[in-house]
Design a protein around this motif. Structure first.
Motif, PDB file in Angstrom:
ATOM      1  N   HIS A   1      30.922  30.432 -13.705  1.00 15.39           N
ATOM      2  CA  HIS A   1      31.429  30.416 -12.335  1.00 15.39           C
ATOM      3  C   HIS A   1      31.626  28.954 -11.960  1.00 15.39           C
ATOM      4  CE1 HIS A   1      31.650  31.036  -7.994  1.00 15.39           C
ATOM      5  NE2 HIS A   1      31.920  32.302  -8.273  1.00 15.39           N
ATOM      6  N   PRO A   2      32.643  28.632 -11.152  1.00 10.37           N
ATOM      7  CA  PRO A   2      32.831  27.227 -10.771  1.00 10.37           C
ATOM      8  C   PRO A   2      31.683  26.656  -9.918  1.00 10.37           C
ATOM      9  CG  PRO A   2      34.582  28.621  -9.837  1.00 10.37           C
ATOM     10  CD  PRO A   2      33.717  29.490 -10.682  1.00 10.37           C
TER      11      PRO A   2
ATOM     12  N   VAL B   1      23.137  29.134 -10.917  1.00 10.47           N
ATOM     13  CA  VAL B   1      21.678  29.099 -10.756  1.00 10.47           C
ATOM     14  C   VAL B   1      21.162  30.467 -10.307  1.00 10.47           C
ATOM     15  CG1 VAL B   1      19.786  28.122  -9.379  1.00 10.47           C
ATOM     16  CG2 VAL B   1      21.509  26.612 -10.394  1.00 10.47           C
ATOM     17  N   ALA B   2      21.848  31.105  -9.356  1.00  6.57           N
ATOM     18  CA  ALA B   2      21.421  32.434  -8.891  1.00  6.57           C
ATOM     19  C   ALA B   2      21.482  33.448 -10.026  1.00  6.57           C
ATOM     20  CB  ALA B   2      22.284  32.890  -7.716  1.00  6.57           C
TER      21      ALA B   2
ATOM     22  N   THR C   1      19.893  29.508 -22.250  1.00 11.67           N
ATOM     23  CA  THR C   1      20.927  28.474 -22.348  1.00 11.67           C
ATOM     24  C   THR C   1      21.242  27.754 -21.044  1.00 11.67           C
ATOM     25  OG1 THR C   1      22.717  30.097 -22.078  1.00 11.67           O
ATOM     26  CG2 THR C   1      22.006  29.588 -24.344  1.00 11.67           C
ATOM     27  N   HIS C   2      20.891  28.314 -19.893  1.00 15.20           N
ATOM     28  CA  HIS C   2      21.167  27.624 -18.625  1.00 15.20           C
ATOM     29  C   HIS C   2      20.512  26.238 -18.583  1.00 15.20           C
ATOM     30  CE1 HIS C   2      21.690  26.820 -14.358  1.00 15.20           C
ATOM     31  NE2 HIS C   2      20.381  26.670 -14.264  1.00 15.20           N
ATOM     32  N   PRO C   3      19.222  26.106 -18.924  1.00 15.38           N
ATOM     33  CA  PRO C   3      18.629  24.761 -18.909  1.00 15.38           C
ATOM     34  C   PRO C   3      19.326  23.807 -19.891  1.00 15.38           C
ATOM     35  CG  PRO C   3      16.918  26.434 -18.968  1.00 15.38           C
ATOM     36  CD  PRO C   3      18.220  27.141 -19.217  1.00 15.38           C
TER      37      PRO C   3
ATOM     38  N   SER D   1      18.687  36.743 -14.078  1.00 16.96           N
ATOM     39  CA  SER D   1      18.432  37.126 -15.474  1.00 16.96           C
ATOM     40  C   SER D   1      16.974  36.894 -15.859  1.00 16.96           C
ATOM     41  CB  SER D   1      19.380  36.397 -16.433  1.00 16.96           C
ATOM     42  OG  SER D   1      19.102  35.019 -16.483  1.00 16.96           O
ATOM     43  N   ALA D   2      16.373  35.822 -15.355  1.00 18.39           N
ATOM     44  CA  ALA D   2      14.960  35.556 -15.651  1.00 18.39           C
ATOM     45  C   ALA D   2      14.067  36.637 -15.043  1.00 18.39           C
ATOM     46  CB  ALA D   2      14.568  34.173 -15.138  1.00 18.39           C
ATOM     47  N   GLN D   3      14.374  37.059 -13.815  1.00 15.16           N
ATOM     48  CA  GLN D   3      13.586  38.115 -13.170  1.00 15.16           C
ATOM     49  C   GLN D   3      13.723  39.440 -13.918  1.00 15.16           C
ATOM     50  OE1 GLN D   3      15.065  37.962  -9.157  1.00 15.16           O
ATOM     51  NE2 GLN D   3      13.789  36.219  -8.614  1.00 15.16           N
TER      52      GLN D   3
END
Length: 140
Positions: free
Chosen positions: A15-16, A22-23, A49-51, A28-30
């Motif tokens: 997403h741009p 982040v949301a 992969t986000h971090p 996904s983590a929850q």
């Protein structure tokens, strides 16, 4: 599911807006934590992969989408099933469509983790997400 089967948890990410990414990472983590609390083995690519994406973006570096597709497929090949996290954007995600096609071609099950008013519900079909006020607030 045997004691060593691994679930591939799919979630939209691209997403741009960094706020949206982040949301989606947090959602996904929850969801991964929910499945892990149920005793399941979960590989959550967005959670992993986000971090890494944040570090690479800060360095002005990127691997390109071809690399990340190959990266995902390496993990998908060892996972026994796919669960799609149903949050806004899941049905528009090219990544989820590609991942689902991979699992279906391999004869591996694809199911949906719906967010309901009382929590998560695993189902064979997606439902309109409810109870996602925090996600919607973060994404306008």
């Amino acid at each position: 599911m045997s004691s060593h089967d691994i679930i591939y948890l799919a979630c939209p990410y691209s997403h741009p807006s960094m706020e949206v990414r982040v949301a989606r990472f947090q959602a996904s983590a929850q969801a991964a934590a929910h499945l892990i609390h149920q005793g399941k083995f979960v590989y959550s690519p967005i959670t992993m992969t986000h971090p890494i994406d944040l570090v690479m973006a800060a360095e002005g570096d990127t691997m390109g989408s071809d690399y990340w597709c190959d990266f995902d497929e390496a993990f998908m090949s060892v996972c026994s099933e796919m669960i799609i996290l149903v949050i806004p954007g899941w049905d528009e995600s090219r990544g989820i469509k590609r991942e689902a096609a991979f699992f279906e071609a391999a004869g591996k099950p694809v199911s949906f983790l719906n967010l309901t008013k009382v929590g998560y519900e695993l189902a064979s079909r997606p439902q309109e997400p409810v109870g996602i006020e925090n996600y919607q607030r973060a994404n306008g």
